[in-house]
Design an enzyme around this catalytic site. Structure first.
Site, PDB file in Angstrom:
ATOM      1  N   ARG A 109      22.784  54.248  86.433  1.00  0.00           N
ATOM      2  CA  ARG A 109      22.155  52.976  87.267  1.00  0.00           C
ATOM      3  C   ARG A 109      22.528  51.856  86.392  1.00  0.00           C
ATOM      4  O   ARG A 109      22.642  51.720  85.339  1.00  0.00           O
ATOM      5  CB  ARG A 109      20.943  53.243  87.690  1.00  0.00           C
ATOM      6  CG  ARG A 109      20.108  53.701  86.708  1.00  0.00           C
ATOM      7  CD  ARG A 109      18.665  53.518  87.222  1.00  0.00           C
ATOM      8  NE  ARG A 109      17.852  54.513  85.968  1.00  0.00           N
ATOM      9  CZ  ARG A 109      17.290  53.965  85.041  1.00  0.00           C
ATOM     10  NH1 ARG A 109      17.339  52.481  84.723  1.00  0.00           N
ATOM     11  NH2 ARG A 109      16.385  54.586  84.090  1.00  0.00           N
ATOM     12  N   GLU A 145      14.715  70.168  71.427  1.00  0.00           N
ATOM     13  CA  GLU A 145      15.584  69.146  70.628  1.00  0.00           C
ATOM     14  C   GLU A 145      14.775  69.038  69.352  1.00  0.00           C
ATOM     15  O   GLU A 145      13.510  69.297  69.191  1.00  0.00           O
ATOM     16  CB  GLU A 145      15.693  67.779  71.324  1.00  0.00           C
ATOM     17  CG  GLU A 145      16.429  67.820  72.342  1.00  0.00           C
ATOM     18  CD  GLU A 145      16.968  66.378  72.764  1.00  0.00           C
ATOM     19  OE1 GLU A 145      16.189  65.493  72.198  1.00  0.00           O
ATOM     20  OE2 GLU A 145      17.796  66.109  73.659  1.00  0.00           O
ATOM     21  N   GLU A 147      20.709  61.304  77.047  1.00  0.00           N
ATOM     22  CA  GLU A 147      20.966  61.290  78.310  1.00  0.00           C
ATOM     23  C   GLU A 147      21.747  60.007  78.869  1.00  0.00           C
ATOM     24  O   GLU A 147      22.030  59.234  78.168  1.00  0.00           O
ATOM     25  CB  GLU A 147      19.688  61.271  79.024  1.00  0.00           C
ATOM     26  CG  GLU A 147      18.840  59.880  79.154  1.00  0.00           C
ATOM     27  CD  GLU A 147      17.649  60.025  80.034  1.00  0.00           C
ATOM     28  OE1 GLU A 147      17.641  60.609  80.941  1.00  0.00           O
ATOM     29  OE2 GLU A 147      17.043  58.988  79.733  1.00  0.00           O
ATOM     30  N   HIS A 170       7.293  56.197  74.673  1.00  0.00           N
ATOM     31  CA  HIS A 170       8.803  56.522  74.979  1.00  0.00           C
ATOM     32  C   HIS A 170       9.061  55.511  76.130  1.00  0.00           C
ATOM     33  O   HIS A 170       9.854  55.644  76.889  1.00  0.00           O
ATOM     34  CB  HIS A 170       8.813  57.975  75.587  1.00  0.00           C
ATOM     35  CG  HIS A 170       8.387  59.053  74.682  1.00  0.00           C
ATOM     36  ND1 HIS A 170       8.768  59.287  73.499  1.00  0.00           N
ATOM     37  CD2 HIS A 170       7.435  59.995  74.680  1.00  0.00           C
ATOM     38  CE1 HIS A 170       8.264  59.930  72.704  1.00  0.00           C
ATOM     39  NE2 HIS A 170       7.309  60.738  73.743  1.00  0.00           N
ATOM     40  N   LYS A 219      19.119  66.976  82.263  1.00  0.00           N
ATOM     41  CA  LYS A 219      19.426  66.788  80.629  1.00  0.00           C
ATOM     42  C   LYS A 219      19.975  67.773  80.018  1.00  0.00           C
ATOM     43  O   LYS A 219      20.822  67.487  79.276  1.00  0.00           O
ATOM     44  CB  LYS A 219      17.892  66.131  79.772  1.00  0.00           C
ATOM     45  CG  LYS A 219      17.465  65.034  80.346  1.00  0.00           C
ATOM     46  CD  LYS A 219      16.198  64.708  79.350  1.00  0.00           C
ATOM     47  CE  LYS A 219      15.300  63.860  80.005  1.00  0.00           C
ATOM     48  NZ  LYS A 219      15.719  62.549  79.723  1.00  0.00           N
ATOM     49  N   GLU A 232      22.354  56.659  76.524  1.00  0.00           N
ATOM     50  CA  GLU A 232      21.514  56.743  75.583  1.00  0.00           C
ATOM     51  C   GLU A 232      21.568  57.473  74.512  1.00  0.00           C
ATOM     52  O   GLU A 232      21.918  58.994  74.576  1.00  0.00           O
ATOM     53  CB  GLU A 232      20.013  57.003  76.193  1.00  0.00           C
ATOM     54  CG  GLU A 232      19.613  55.826  77.445  1.00  0.00           C
ATOM     55  CD  GLU A 232      18.448  56.139  77.800  1.00  0.00           C
ATOM     56  OE1 GLU A 232      17.860  55.037  78.187  1.00  0.00           O
ATOM     57  OE2 GLU A 232      17.614  57.100  77.749  1.00  0.00           O
ATOM     58  N   ASN A 266      22.068  57.158  82.217  1.00  0.00           N
ATOM     59  CA  ASN A 266      21.235  56.616  83.251  1.00  0.00           C
ATOM     60  C   ASN A 266      22.135  56.127  83.984  1.00  0.00           C
ATOM     61  O   ASN A 266      22.811  55.053  83.771  1.00  0.00           O
ATOM     62  CB  ASN A 266      20.223  55.495  82.761  1.00  0.00           C
ATOM     63  CG  ASN A 266      19.048  56.172  81.834  1.00  0.00           C
ATOM     64  OD1 ASN A 266      18.588  57.332  82.167  1.00  0.00           O
ATOM     65  ND2 ASN A 266      18.610  55.615  81.101  1.00  0.00           N
TER      66      ASN A 266
HETATM   67  P1  ADP Z   1      13.584  59.760  79.417  1.00  0.00           P
HETATM   68  O1  ADP Z   1      14.364  60.526  80.618  1.00  0.00           O
HETATM   69  O2  ADP Z   1      11.892  59.845  79.807  1.00  0.00           O
HETATM   70  O3  ADP Z   1      14.083  58.300  79.257  1.00  0.00           O
HETATM   71  P2  ADP Z   1      14.717  60.411  77.104  1.00  0.00           P
HETATM   72  O4  ADP Z   1      15.543  61.610  76.752  1.00  0.00           O
HETATM   73  O5  ADP Z   1      15.689  59.196  77.405  1.00  0.00           O
HETATM   74  O6  ADP Z   1      13.738  60.722  78.130  1.00  0.00           O
HETATM   75  O7  ADP Z   1      14.025  59.791  75.800  1.00  0.00           O
HETATM   76  C1  ADP Z   1      13.049  58.997  75.896  1.00  0.00           C
HETATM   77  C2  ADP Z   1      12.485  58.344  74.366  1.00  0.00           C
HETATM   78  O8  ADP Z   1      11.889  59.579  73.650  1.00  0.00           O
HETATM   79  C3  ADP Z   1      13.825  57.935  73.656  1.00  0.00           C
HETATM   80  O9  ADP Z   1      14.100  56.610  73.820  1.00  0.00           O
HETATM   81  C4  ADP Z   1      13.237  58.258  72.077  1.00  0.00           C
HETATM   82  O10 ADP Z   1      12.217  57.310  71.996  1.00  0.00           O
HETATM   83  C5  ADP Z   1      12.536  59.484  72.196  1.00  0.00           C
HETATM   84  N1  ADP Z   1      13.275  60.769  71.800  1.00  0.00           N
HETATM   85  C6  ADP Z   1      13.976  61.313  72.763  1.00  0.00           C
HETATM   86  N2  ADP Z   1      14.658  62.328  72.172  1.00  0.00           N
HETATM   87  C7  ADP Z   1      14.243  62.328  70.922  1.00  0.00           C
HETATM   88  C8  ADP Z   1      14.456  63.044  69.654  1.00  0.00           C
HETATM   89  N3  ADP Z   1      15.465  64.483  69.621  1.00  0.00           N
HETATM   90  N4  ADP Z   1      13.813  62.510  68.393  1.00  0.00           N
HETATM   91  C9  ADP Z   1      13.055  61.691  68.312  1.00  0.00           C
HETATM   92  N5  ADP Z   1      12.778  60.994  69.500  1.00  0.00           N
HETATM   93  C10 ADP Z   1      13.207  60.987  70.633  1.00  0.00           C
HETATM   94  P1  ADP Z   2      14.733  52.198  81.418  1.00  0.00           P
HETATM   95  O1  ADP Z   2      15.529  53.312  80.889  1.00  0.00           O
HETATM   96  O2  ADP Z   2      15.771  51.273  81.988  1.00  0.00           O
HETATM   97  O3  ADP Z   2      13.698  51.586  80.864  1.00  0.00           O
HETATM   98  P2  ADP Z   2      13.413  54.275  83.154  1.00  0.00           P
HETATM   99  O4  ADP Z   2      14.199  55.149  82.943  1.00  0.00           O
HETATM  100  O5  ADP Z   2      12.289  53.905  82.240  1.00  0.00           O
HETATM  101  O6  ADP Z   2      14.039  52.844  82.786  1.00  0.00           O
HETATM  102  O7  ADP Z   2      12.870  53.645  84.576  1.00  0.00           O
HETATM  103  C1  ADP Z   2      13.745  52.759  85.276  1.00  0.00           C
HETATM  104  C2  ADP Z   2      12.771  52.504  86.446  1.00  0.00           C
HETATM  105  O8  ADP Z   2      12.564  53.555  87.156  1.00  0.00           O
HETATM  106  C3  ADP Z   2      11.616  51.721  86.246  1.00  0.00           C
HETATM  107  O9  ADP Z   2      11.424  50.799  87.031  1.00  0.00           O
HETATM  108  C4  ADP Z   2      10.570  52.806  86.150  1.00  0.00           C
HETATM  109  O10 ADP Z   2       9.254  52.210  86.731  1.00  0.00           O
HETATM  110  C5  ADP Z   2      11.184  53.780  87.232  1.00  0.00           C
HETATM  111  N1  ADP Z   2      10.761  55.212  86.924  1.00  0.00           N
HETATM  112  C6  ADP Z   2      11.484  55.826  85.957  1.00  0.00           C
HETATM  113  N2  ADP Z   2      10.874  57.295  85.890  1.00  0.00           N
HETATM  114  C7  ADP Z   2       9.995  57.092  87.006  1.00  0.00           C
HETATM  115  C8  ADP Z   2       8.850  58.098  87.358  1.00  0.00           C
HETATM  116  N3  ADP Z   2       8.910  59.170  86.828  1.00  0.00           N
HETATM  117  N4  ADP Z   2       8.136  57.992  88.639  1.00  0.00           N
HETATM  118  C9  ADP Z   2       8.403  56.800  88.940  1.00  0.00           C
HETATM  119  N5  ADP Z   2       9.084  55.744  88.559  1.00  0.00           N
HETATM  120  C10 ADP Z   2       9.983  55.787  87.694  1.00  0.00           C
HETATM  121 MG    MG Z   3      16.074  57.697  78.611  1.00  0.00          MG
END
Ligand code: ADP
Ligand code: ADP
Ligand code: MG
Length: 644
Positions: free
Chosen positions: A296, A200, A292, A234, A116, A274, A294
């Site tokens: 895929r 952040e 971030e 989250h 990230k 995102e 994704n």
């Molecule tokens: P992940 O890789 O686990 O998906 P993200 O960076 O996409 O992590 O963040 C997951 C979730 O956390 C977001 O969908 C949002 O709900 C919350 N989040 C992330 N960054 C922030 C932020 N700076 N302020 C408030 N909420 C956040």
């Molecule tokens: P989305 O942002 O599309 O909701 P996620 O980032 O939450 O997707 O995850 C996408 C897929 O990868 C899901 O099937 C989730 O279960 C799997 N996944 C994500 N992070 C992990 C992790 N840390 N360990 C195992 N599976 C994961």
């Molecule tokens: Mg995310």
């Protein structure tokens, strides 16, 4: 186009990809683990190859074995789905080295977006707005604490290697920083083998809005936004497209930023950018920031398909086989509104604990799209994500689509496992959600109201009694009105007895007495109905009766002597592991007194931590597990001494 592809995944996404492959005349090869030998995705494929044991690391994460399976079966390309190997650049390199095509972005693009902090720096350089914060290498806790002050509280600590909501902690004030940092780093080290974090600014009233992008390595387009603000811990729960109340200038700005991001890394295939959005004063074009990418296909891609008419998997296959982008930006437009709800085998009252079980009955409404990797009779195993299905609806307006979602959830029938169906239904009816007034805190704020469990009404219980009575149909039933056939019946429902008296007046007419209440049942076209109640579906499966009222699935069995014994045996002496997992901590020692509800141990399983508590007051007899130990489902962890 390819002749044959291998799908390196399982469950609903493997099935979803095969559907499009079939439509395009492309043959499919499935791979499967021990636990999936009889899974739906195996049955759907033209060929299937066994790749190892049930644990993902022994099968779906074994890139070498999967590539060998592709070579042996003559597949030309590998589709990774999501999760597993989909964002693993070393796998992408190995696929290319084997002379096969990876259906997705280049290894370089995945590497650029993999961490990230690096991704944010690169996006900043490309002119994409990013969340303000600290992205430095220096991980000294004192330095991080000082940086957090500069960012200004509240802040969010995030694992740079994070995913699935792990390694993330919101910190409201400086005094809590050190503890939050330690626990985020601990979680990140276990989950990702990398404990580096970034800091952040925690965005106020945050909305998660993401943009679907698609590239062919030369050019890129966007397919508008999805709003994924309905989250629990989250993790997304219900997604929709487009985002409610999105001003056109903000949509244009977000789309431009997303396309800029995709072009900056020469992106090929489907991807998602995102953004976090500050919605404290409504949606404004200068209040969104890159979080971030994704790299895929995303779980929630069907809502984008529903509003654009594009089959994103078809685009993936076409672009991977060398075609350029099928449509230009100006050819794409939004048609109506779509929702997706993620239906899981989860025990909601137990804190959304992942559940397992054999799905004795499974039925989706005909007028919704249901993407599912399981069929009636299949099991939700403890090895993988407990998703049962994604329910997707489309309507001309948001209000129409939302009411279709409600009806689709009401019409979904699952028996054999507890599910989050009632929770999804309550969300679909949530007043603020209905207005489009969403943010990532909505679920947490209203959790108590959203997780009220439906109770079996008198009508539901009476229908179960009628189904259990198995009354023959037809005119020859042979009772007369002045001497009705009376029967006492006992059914077991959620560990308690339902006592009823049944009076049969005719083959299609019966009275059910439940305590002080008497209900009148009439059989119409083979189906019992209770006077004054709406039609309620009843199914018999696996020796039980399942009544589906709204999103409630109520199961009953005829109570026999054996069942009475089980009920009589009060709370158990043993605390069992509810699923396979890792014991994170044990809080008690032999000889210690505990009261019901006390914390005994913490188990980590399926991406989450679960606290195991004492079922009754007592003295700890034996502690059979220790921190760091891997345990099987059903293993006894802690025994209480026999009650005096
Ligand atoms: P992940 O890789 O686990 O998906 P993200 O960076 O996409 O992590 O963040 C997951 C979730 O956390 C977001 O969908 C949002 O709900 C919350 N989040 C992330 N960054 C922030 C932020 N700076 N302020 C408030 N909420 C956040
Ligand atoms: P989305 O942002 O599309 O909701 P996620 O980032 O939450 O997707 O995850 C996408 C897929 O990868 C899901 O099937 C989730 O279960 C799997 N996944 C994500 N992070 C992990 C992790 N840390 N360990 C195992 N599976 C994961
Ligand atoms: Mg995310």
């Amino acid at each position: 186009m390819f002749d044959k592809i291998l799908i390196a995944n399982r469950g609903e996404i493997a099935c979803r990809i095969m559907e499009t492959a079939r439509k395009l005349g492309v043959a499919t090869v499935a791979v499967y683990s021990d636990a999936d030998a009889r899974a739906k995705h195996v049955a759907m494929a033209d060929e299937a190859v066994h790749i190892g044991g049930s644990a993902p690391k022994d099968s779906y994460l074994r890139g070498d074995v999967i590539i060998a399976a592709a070579k042996a079966s003559g597949a030309q390309a590998i589709h990774p789905g999501y999760g597993f190997l989909s964002e693993n650049p070393d796998f992408v390199d190995a696929v290319a080295a084997a002379g096969l095509v990876f259906i997705g972005p280049s290894a370089a693009a995945i590497r650029a977006m993999g961490l990230k902090d690096a991704a944010k720096k690169q996006m900043q350089a490309a002119g994409v707005p990013v969340v303000p914060g600290y992205l430095g290498e220096n991980q000294d806790p004192a330095v991080l604490a000082a940086e957090a002050e500069k960012v200004t509280y509240p802040v969010l600590i995030k694992a740079v290697a994070g995913g699935g909501g792990k390694g993330m902690r919101k910190v409201a004030r400086p005094a809590d920083f050190a503890d939050a940092l330690a626990s985020a780093k601990g979680e990140a080290a276990t989950a990702f083998g990398n404990d580096a974090v970034l800091i952040e600014k925690y965005v106020d009233k945050p909305r998660h809005i993401e943009v679907q992008v698609f590239g062919d390595g030369h050019d890129a387009v966007h397919l508008f936004e999805r709003d994924c603000s309905l989250q629990r811990r989250h993790q997304k729960v219900i997604e929709e497209a487009p985002a409610p109340d999105m001003p056109p200038e903000m949509r244009a700005a977000m789309g431009d930023a997303a396309v800029k991001a995709a072009r900056a890394i020469g992106y090929k295939g489907a991807g998602t950018i995102e953004f976090i959005v500050d919605a404290s004063e409504g949606l404004r074009a200068d209040r969104f920031w890159f979080m971030e990418m994704n790299t895929r296909l995303q779980v929630e891609h069907p809502v984008t398909e529903a509003i654009t008419g594009v089959d994103l998997v078809e685009w993936q296959l076409r672009v991977a086989s060398g075609e350029s982008l099928p449509l230009r930006q100006e050819d794409l437009s939004i048609n109506g509104h779509a929702f997706e709800a993620r239906l899981y085998a989860e025990d909601v009252p137990a804190g959304f604990l992942p559940a397992t079980g054999r799905l004795d009955h499974l039925q989706f409404p005909a007028d919704a799209r249901a993407d599912s990797g399981v069929r009636p009779g299949d099991s939700i195993s403890p090895w993988y994500d407990p998703m049962i299905a994604k329910i997707i609806v489309h309507g001309h307006t948001r209000a129409i689509a939302l009411s279709k979602l409600s009806r689709a959830l009401e019409g979904t029938q699952v028996a054999g496992s507890v599910t989050n169906l009632a929770f999804l239904g309550a969300l679909a009816r949530h007043e603020g959600f209905g207005r489009g007034d969403v943010d990532t805190g909505l679920i947490e704020r209203d959790l108590a109201a959203l997780t009220v469990q439906p109770q079996a009404s008198d009508a539901v219980r009476a229908l179960a009694v009628l189904a259990a009575a198995n009354l023959p149909e037809g005119p020859n039933i042979g009772f007369s009105l002045w001497s009705p056939l009376r029967r006492n019946m006992s059914l077991l429902h959620q560990g308690a007895a339902v006592e009823a008296q049944l009076a049969v007046l005719a083959a299609d007419h019966a009275l059910v007495r439940l305590g002080e209440t008497e209900l009148c049942g009439r059989r119409v076209a083979g189906q019992w109905r209770i006077d004054g109640a709406p039609m309620i579906p009843v199914q018999k499966a696996a020796g039980a009766i399942h009544v589906f009222a709204r999103e409630g699935a109520f199961s009953f069995t005829l109570l026999d002597a054996l069942a009475r014994d089980v009920m009589g045996a009060g709370p158990t002496n043993a605390t069992l592991s509810p699923m396979p997992g890792l014991v994170k901590a044990v809080f008690v020692v032999p000889g210690q007194a505990v009261v019901a509800g006390d914390r005994l141990a913490v188990l980590e399983a399926m991406k989450m931590e679960h606290t195991l508590t004492a079922a009754r007051d007592g003295i700890v007899g034996q502690v059979l597990a220790e921190a760091g130990q891997q345990v099987e489902a059903g293993a006894a962890l802690i025994l209480l001494e026999e009650e005096a």
